[in-house]
Design a protein around this motif. Structure first.
Motif, PDB file in Angstrom:
ATOM      1  N   VAL A  56       0.837  -1.201   0.000  1.00 55.74           N
ATOM      2  CA  VAL A  56       0.000   0.000   0.000  1.00 55.74           C
ATOM      3  C   VAL A  56       0.874   1.255   0.000  1.00 55.74           C
ATOM      4  N   MET A  57       1.893   1.258   0.849  1.00 51.88           N
ATOM      5  CA  MET A  57       2.785   2.431   0.931  1.00 51.88           C
ATOM      6  C   MET A  57       3.478   2.666  -0.407  1.00 51.88           C
ATOM      7  N   THR A  58       3.984   1.592  -0.990  1.00 54.22           N
ATOM      8  CA  THR A  58       4.722   1.724  -2.244  1.00 54.22           C
ATOM      9  C   THR A  58       3.825   2.282  -3.352  1.00 54.22           C
ATOM     10  N   ASN A  59       2.618   1.734  -3.468  1.00 58.07           N
ATOM     11  CA  ASN A  59       1.702   2.231  -4.504  1.00 58.07           C
ATOM     12  C   ASN A  59       1.311   3.680  -4.272  1.00 58.07           C
ATOM     13  N   HIS A  60       0.989   3.985  -3.044  1.00 53.43           N
ATOM     14  CA  HIS A  60       0.580   5.340  -2.693  1.00 53.43           C
ATOM     15  C   HIS A  60       1.702   6.327  -3.029  1.00 53.43           C
ATOM     16  N   ALA A  61       2.942   5.941  -2.644  1.00 54.43           N
ATOM     17  CA  ALA A  61       4.085   6.832  -2.880  1.00 54.43           C
ATOM     18  C   ALA A  61       4.320   7.055  -4.379  1.00 54.43           C
ATOM     19  N   MET A  62       4.076   6.025  -5.183  1.00 54.22           N
ATOM     20  CA  MET A  62       4.291   6.161  -6.625  1.00 54.22           C
ATOM     21  C   MET A  62       3.180   6.956  -7.283  1.00 54.22           C
ATOM     22  N   GLN A  63       1.943   6.670  -6.845  1.00 57.59           N
ATOM     23  CA  GLN A  63       0.806   7.269  -7.551  1.00 57.59           C
ATOM     24  C   GLN A  63       0.432   8.662  -7.054  1.00 57.59           C
ATOM     25  N   ASN A  64       0.558   8.865  -5.763  1.00 56.45           N
ATOM     26  CA  ASN A  64       0.189  10.180  -5.208  1.00 56.45           C
ATOM     27  C   ASN A  64       1.318  10.693  -4.343  1.00 56.45           C
ATOM     28  N   PRO A  65       2.458  11.001  -4.954  1.00 53.30           N
ATOM     29  CA  PRO A  65       3.616  11.317  -4.121  1.00 53.30           C
ATOM     30  C   PRO A  65       3.376  12.457  -3.119  1.00 53.30           C
ATOM     31  N   ASP A  66       2.796  13.554  -3.557  1.00 52.52           N
ATOM     32  CA  ASP A  66       2.676  14.675  -2.617  1.00 52.52           C
ATOM     33  C   ASP A  66       1.858  14.316  -1.381  1.00 52.52           C
ATOM     34  N   PRO A  67       0.650  13.766  -1.564  1.00 51.59           N
ATOM     35  CA  PRO A  67      -0.101  13.381  -0.362  1.00 51.59           C
ATOM     36  C   PRO A  67       0.646  12.336   0.472  1.00 51.59           C
ATOM     37  N   TYR A  68       1.321  11.414  -0.198  1.00 49.55           N
ATOM     38  CA  TYR A  68       2.056  10.387   0.552  1.00 49.55           C
ATOM     39  C   TYR A  68       3.110  11.027   1.441  1.00 49.55           C
TER      40      TYR A  68
ATOM     41  N   THR B 176      17.939  -6.168  -1.436  1.00 47.53           N
ATOM     42  CA  THR B 176      16.528  -6.468  -1.776  1.00 47.53           C
ATOM     43  C   THR B 176      15.811  -5.333  -2.504  1.00 47.53           C
ATOM     44  N   LEU B 177      14.756  -4.773  -1.885  1.00 48.38           N
ATOM     45  CA  LEU B 177      13.858  -3.880  -2.620  1.00 48.38           C
ATOM     46  C   LEU B 177      13.947  -2.434  -2.137  1.00 48.38           C
ATOM     47  N   PRO B 178      13.628  -1.491  -3.024  1.00 50.44           N
ATOM     48  CA  PRO B 178      13.647  -0.087  -2.600  1.00 50.44           C
ATOM     49  C   PRO B 178      12.553   0.210  -1.580  1.00 50.44           C
ATOM     50  N   LEU B 179      12.789   1.201  -0.747  1.00 53.81           N
ATOM     51  CA  LEU B 179      11.770   1.647   0.199  1.00 53.81           C
ATOM     52  C   LEU B 179      10.669   2.374  -0.577  1.00 53.81           C
ATOM     53  N   PRO B 180       9.471   2.450  -0.001  1.00 51.51           N
ATOM     54  CA  PRO B 180       8.386   3.147  -0.694  1.00 51.51           C
ATOM     55  C   PRO B 180       8.806   4.560  -1.112  1.00 51.51           C
ATOM     56  N   GLY B 181       8.540   4.906  -2.362  1.00 57.18           N
ATOM     57  CA  GLY B 181       8.861   6.236  -2.864  1.00 57.18           C
ATOM     58  C   GLY B 181      10.216   6.329  -3.526  1.00 57.18           C
ATOM     59  N   ILE B 182      11.021   5.269  -3.432  1.00 55.20           N
ATOM     60  CA  ILE B 182      12.361   5.287  -4.035  1.00 55.20           C
ATOM     61  C   ILE B 182      12.316   4.501  -5.352  1.00 55.20           C
TER      62      ILE B 182
END
Ligand code: WT7
Length: 651
Positions: free
Chosen positions: A26-38, A441-447
């Protein structure tokens, strides 16, 4: 095959984790799709005087002026201290363990707040103003943390210098940042020895005064660590403890803009002198705080031990700003891992009930060699999460860390990041992401990592290339102090529109990143970043040296070691006996012992291209004895140089 090994998240761990797999998604998607609100949502984790309405601004194109939360105001020391006072003022903010076993201090949030306010008032009284630079050159003592937070409190920019730097190293950094005030100690302790910090400081200041234009540095505060009698220069040098004791224990925090500078931290690049990486207040603090919580599954009250020195970015983000913003107890150890005898670290974990332990592969490999004897009589049962940082970790060391140190109970988080990124970028969130030994492993949400091939084309899916980051993130450096053009040139010109890390990486079929190491002329020795140009410049200050070339070669414990090819002014290779050792020592004196090469090879000439560029690739092969794998030498101005070096190495 170690590559195929996978360690799944244990359901029992995931059940109470800060971030489980579904939340991570959820965090990863939110950060990608709605960066400012995230990002604005994430910003709520900090205390603001004025909460920002703006999130990120700017891009990696053109002049690369990025800002985060720029209409918000806050103070970093308030976030580390004041916010905890009402409910947790009596909780231990910091445990200090001296090199001497019985030397222990437990400092509560209330006590730390008071000491920070006192020092902040001292600094103000000595003329330090908002925006001024204050440098520190201290061993691992409580005052190192106090100094950083006191600067933050009054809006001064801290410049923490590793206590292993030489006088010239200190002078160069002081000159570059224009610090007004320096906080140092009489001496530091290291493995039973003393480091004469005040004497080195005095030498550095002589060098600085001698430099053209003089220096704005007018005051030195001296912390008494060993109680040694050190010369004090009247008018310039003051006893830290006396001033702090006499100061007012209340100090209103400065209201800082989110984009006001918090710190400058010097780090090595492939060219030139170390550069002053500048981090600002809001974005950096958010990144340190958020990453510390989610990567280490941190809980308020946890005892968090990051073994890094305060002089490196890891010390800034994970000894000070991360744990303290999150109400954790940060653990500071004055000593070294195996002094006075092997196993000291493990005994300290039991003694202080450490919950999370974060160190570098080089230390893990060194400690692995002392095991199993050094592990005996310790349980390490308090540990919940283990972390690794600074260099690639080999599977063998990873497995030993996980199984022998962590008893197979603790997730191991291999965290990839850099001074410039402010905090962790790629790492397994321990309750969400399965670990593979050797992979960050994987990037943190937003990276958004991007692998670019040698033609500059971004690769998709399974691939290998130069590791870049697309899209700004809050914790990123904003500039290089005094040289924004160098900032743009170093990080954003190789692949326009992307931040270029200087590392190579591979992405596997699961999207996991495997960092392969630097692709530039930066060498990573025991997790310390050293620029070949810096070491070459240090050789250049020796009377007998005409020219040198420094390369990194693999080393079992340190990851990499420095090998230097040195051409003497006399041209001949047949110099005095012991000259190699003298040259290595000279570099140690110029830069600090950590940068002294392991191998010095006298050469009559260096292999160069027709345009005069030194071919380091070939030198690396020669230094490691891979004489049959020199590759294409046809572009060399004089191929016979290589043969001469190979002959030389055989002697
Ligand atoms: C360089 C950054 C980040 C704090 C410590 C060092 C290497 C860092 C890893 C890792 C492989 C790593 C990279 C990077 N590095 N972490 N987990 N796996 N390599 O900070 O001094 O700025 O050095 O350290 O090469 O570029 P730094």
């Amino acid at each position: 095959m170690a590559d195929e090994m996978i360690f799944h998240v244990k359901p029992s761990f995931a059940a109470s984790a800060r971030v489980n797999a579904s939340r991570f998604g959820v965090m990863t998607n939110h950060a990608m799709q709605n960066p400012d609100p995230y990002w604005l949502e994430q910003a709520r984790r900090l205390d603001w005087f004025r909460f920002p309405e703006l999130a990120g601004n700017g891009s990696f194109d053109g002049d690369v002026r990025t800002s985060w939360f720029s209409d918000g105001t806050l103070n970093a020391s308030v976030n580390c201290l004041d916010r905890h006072l009402a409910e947790n003022g009596g909780r231990t903010a910091l445990i200090w363990q001296g090199e001497v076993e019985d030397a222990v201090r437990h400092v509560t949030f209330r006590a730390l707040h008071e000491e920070v306010c006192r020092l902040a008032n001292v600094l103000k009284g000595l003329g330090v103003e908002r925006g001024d630079r204050v440098a520190t050159y201290l061993p691992m003592v409580v005052e190192g943390v106090v100094a950083m937070l006191a600067c933050a409190r009054i809006g001064a920019v801290h410049v923490v210098m590793f206590a292993g730097f030489s006088a010239s190293g200190v002078a160069g950094r002081l000159r570059d940042c224009g610090a007004k005030l320096l906080i140092t100690a009489d001496e530091g302790r290291r493995g039973g020895k003393r480091i004469p910090l005040k004497t080195i400081t005095d030498q550095a200041l002589l060098e600085l005064d001698g430099a053209s234009g003089g220096s704005p540095l007018h005051t030195v505060l001296v912390v008494s660590v060993t109680g040694a009698d050190v010369p004090m220069q009247a008018g310039r040098d003051h006893d830290y403890a006396a001033l702090v004791a006499a100061a007012n224990p209340n100090c209103e925090p400065e209201i800082m803009q989110a984009e006001d500078p918090l710190m400058i931290l010097y780090t090595s690049g492939s060219t030139g002198a170390p550069k002053g990486v500048l981090h600002t207040t809001g974005g950096y603090l958010l990144w340190a705080s958020l990453t510390q919580e989610i990567v280490f599954d941190h809980r308020a009250g946890d005892v968090f031990w990051c073994t890094a020195d305060l002089g490196w970015v890891t010390g800034h983000s994970y000894v000070v700003y991360g744990p303290l913003t999150n109400g954790g107890t940060t653990f500071l150890f004055e000593g070294t891992p195996s002094w006075p005898e092997p196993g000291r670290w493990w005994r300290l974990i039991d003694k202080h009930q450490v919950n999370c332990f974060y160190t570098a592969p080089t230390a893990i490999r060194a400690l692995m060699r002392e095991a199993p004897a050094s592990l005996s009589d310790t349980s390490r049962a308090s540990l919940r999460v283990l972390g690794s940082v600074g260099e690639p970790i080999n599977a063998e060391a990873w497995l030993w860390y996980s199984q022998a140190v962590g008893g197979g109970r603790c997730p191991v988080v291999d965290t990839w990041w850099q001074t410039e990124t402010g905090g962790i970028m790629i790492a397994p969130l321990p309750g969400a992401v399965a670990q593979k030994p050797g992979s960050a492993t994987l990037p943190l949400p937003g990276i958004c990592p991007v692998l670019v091939n040698d033609k500059g084309i971004p690769q998709h899916g399974e691939s290998e290339g130069h590791l870049c980051i697309d899209r700004p993130w809050p914790g990123q450096a904003r500039t290089i102090w005094g040289d924004h053009a160098r900032f743009v040139q170093t990080y954003f010109s190789t692949y326009p529109g992307l931040y270029f890390s200087g590392d190579g990486a591979r992405r596997d079929a699961d999207g996991y990143y495997w960092i392969t190491g630097r692709v530039d002329d930066v060498i990573n020795v025991s997790g310390h970043r050293i620029g070949s140009a810096e070491v070459e410049a240090a050789f250049g200050t020796h009377d007998k040296v005409a020219e040198s070339a420094v390369v990194g070669i693999p080393h079992d414990v340190k990851g990499q070691a420095l090998a230097a090819f040195v051409v003497l002014k006399t041209g001949g290779e047949d110099a005095d006996a012991g000259l190699e050792a003298e040259l290595a020592r000279h570099v140690g004196q110029e830069l600090g012992r950590y940068a002294a090469p392991d191998l010095v090879i006298l050469a009559s000439e260096l292999p160069k291209t027709r345009s005069g560029k030194i071919m380091r690739r070939i030198l690396r092969k020669i230094a490691t004895g891979e004489h049959d794998q020199l590759g294409d030498v046809s572009t060399l101005a004089d191929p016979s140089v290589v043969q001469a070096l190979v002959e030389r190495m055989k002697r």
